[in-house]
Design an enzyme around this catalytic site. Structure first.
Site, mmCIF file in Angstrom:
data_model
loop_
_atom_site.group_PDB
_atom_site.id
_atom_site.type_symbol
_atom_site.label_atom_id
_atom_site.label_comp_id
_atom_site.label_asym_id
_atom_site.label_seq_id
_atom_site.Cartn_x
_atom_site.Cartn_y
_atom_site.Cartn_z
ATOM 1 N N CYS A 166 63.475 17.819 6.099
ATOM 2 C CA CYS A 166 62.648 19.026 5.987
ATOM 3 C C CYS A 166 61.710 18.825 4.814
ATOM 4 C CB CYS A 166 63.507 20.268 5.793
ATOM 5 S SG CYS A 166 62.525 21.798 5.658
ATOM 6 N N CYS A 177 55.711 23.756 8.682
ATOM 7 C CA CYS A 177 56.695 22.698 8.883
ATOM 8 C C CYS A 177 56.121 21.431 8.265
ATOM 9 C CB CYS A 177 57.003 22.494 10.368
ATOM 10 S SG CYS A 177 58.188 21.163 10.681
#
Length: 288
Positions: free
Chosen positions: A77, A224
């Site tokens: 992430c 993201c």
């Protein structure tokens, strides 16, 4: 030993928000159910991802664990890496720190204006590295269409793994795509045995693209980081952009560079602290 309560921090990277738990000094038996309870926006703290800071496993400064809000463990992430990088940089006073992740080590450094830069490593581009369920020799544009036969809404995505699998569709207008409907179907498409993050990208210029993402296990997100990295790689491979570009997401902009010298992807952006508190003990039962 599991405590009856546990301290947490709430952070975000361009609106992609996290509950951060430091397990180095406050151990916690973190199950899928507990992760879902904490991540719930109705009855928990609410977040896109639950992030844990743990003792390093092979010489880094800290290990970062990642769970999506569905409780599932994921490998990478990018936005969370910037947030944890900020915390560990502040904690250690170092100029750079190594954040270990399930996908590999990430190096975080300070950038101008309080931003954080993270080295996301090299992209993986072979079909079995992404992975796909069948062989495609050229992953710049695989055979996958959405919409009526002969007149698809979008088609031929580029596929890239930057610690997790991504499919990027280049479209004329990202806001015209119903990603909330299409995303879940494509996430679970048989081509993606480990599921995939699904993005639509709109190229404004050789140095600027706009991006929206349906994130595997988390849904629509305001930002993201790994998708921004994957989209940059996909755009460069299709000769749509240069290697150093701005990626505009619903939550703000990221600077992404796919550096030719070392083949690594460098991401620079905000890493914001929101607030901190103590978890309701009921959340730790996984039944809240």
């Amino acid at each position: 030993m599991t405590r009856s309560a546990h301290h947490f921090r709430k952070m975000n990277g361009l609106g992609n928000d996290f509950v951060v738990l430091d397990l180095r000094h406050e151990p916690l038996a973190l199950t899928d159910a507990v992760a879902r309870a904490i991540a719930s926006r109705e009855t928990g703290i609410g977040c896109d991802q639950l992030i844990t800071i743990e003792e390093p496993r092979h010489g880094g400064d800290a290990f970062m664990g990642i769970r999506n809000n569905d409780g599932g463990v994921v490998e990478a992430c990018g936005n969370a890496a910037r947030c944890i990088g900020r915390l560990i940089l502040e904690e250690t006073g170092k100029e750079s720190v190594v954040i270990e992740t399930p996908a590999g080590d990430t190096i975080a450094t300070r950038a101008e204006g309080g931003d954080i830069t993270v080295d996301m490593g090299e992209p993986r581009l072979l079909w079995n590295e992404i992975p796909l369920s069948e062989e495609f020799r050229d992953t710049r544009a695989i055979e996958l269409e959405v919409g009526p036969l002969g007149n698809p809404v979008m088609h031929s995505p580029g596929v890239v793994n930057v610690g997790n699998p991504h499919a990027i569709f280049f479209v004329e207008d990202v806001d015209a795509i119903d990603l909330g409907r299409i995303g879940p179907m494509l996430e679970h498409h048989p081509l993606f045995p480990e599921r995939a993050n699904i993005s639509v990208a709109q190229v404004f210029s050789p140095t600027h693209i706009k991006l929206r993402t349906w994130e595997r296990g988390a849904g629509l997100t305001r930002a993201c980081g790994t998708a921004a990295c994957a989209a940059t790689v996909a755009a460069v491979r299709r000769r749509k952009t240069e290697r150093n570009i701005t990626v505009s997401l619903p939550g703000g902009d990221l600077s992404i560079e796919w550096r030719e010298a070392d083949n690594h992807i460098y991401m620079t952006g905000d890493a914001a602290f929101d607030y901190e508190g103590t978890l309701d003990p009921a959340l730790l039962t996984g039944k809240a």
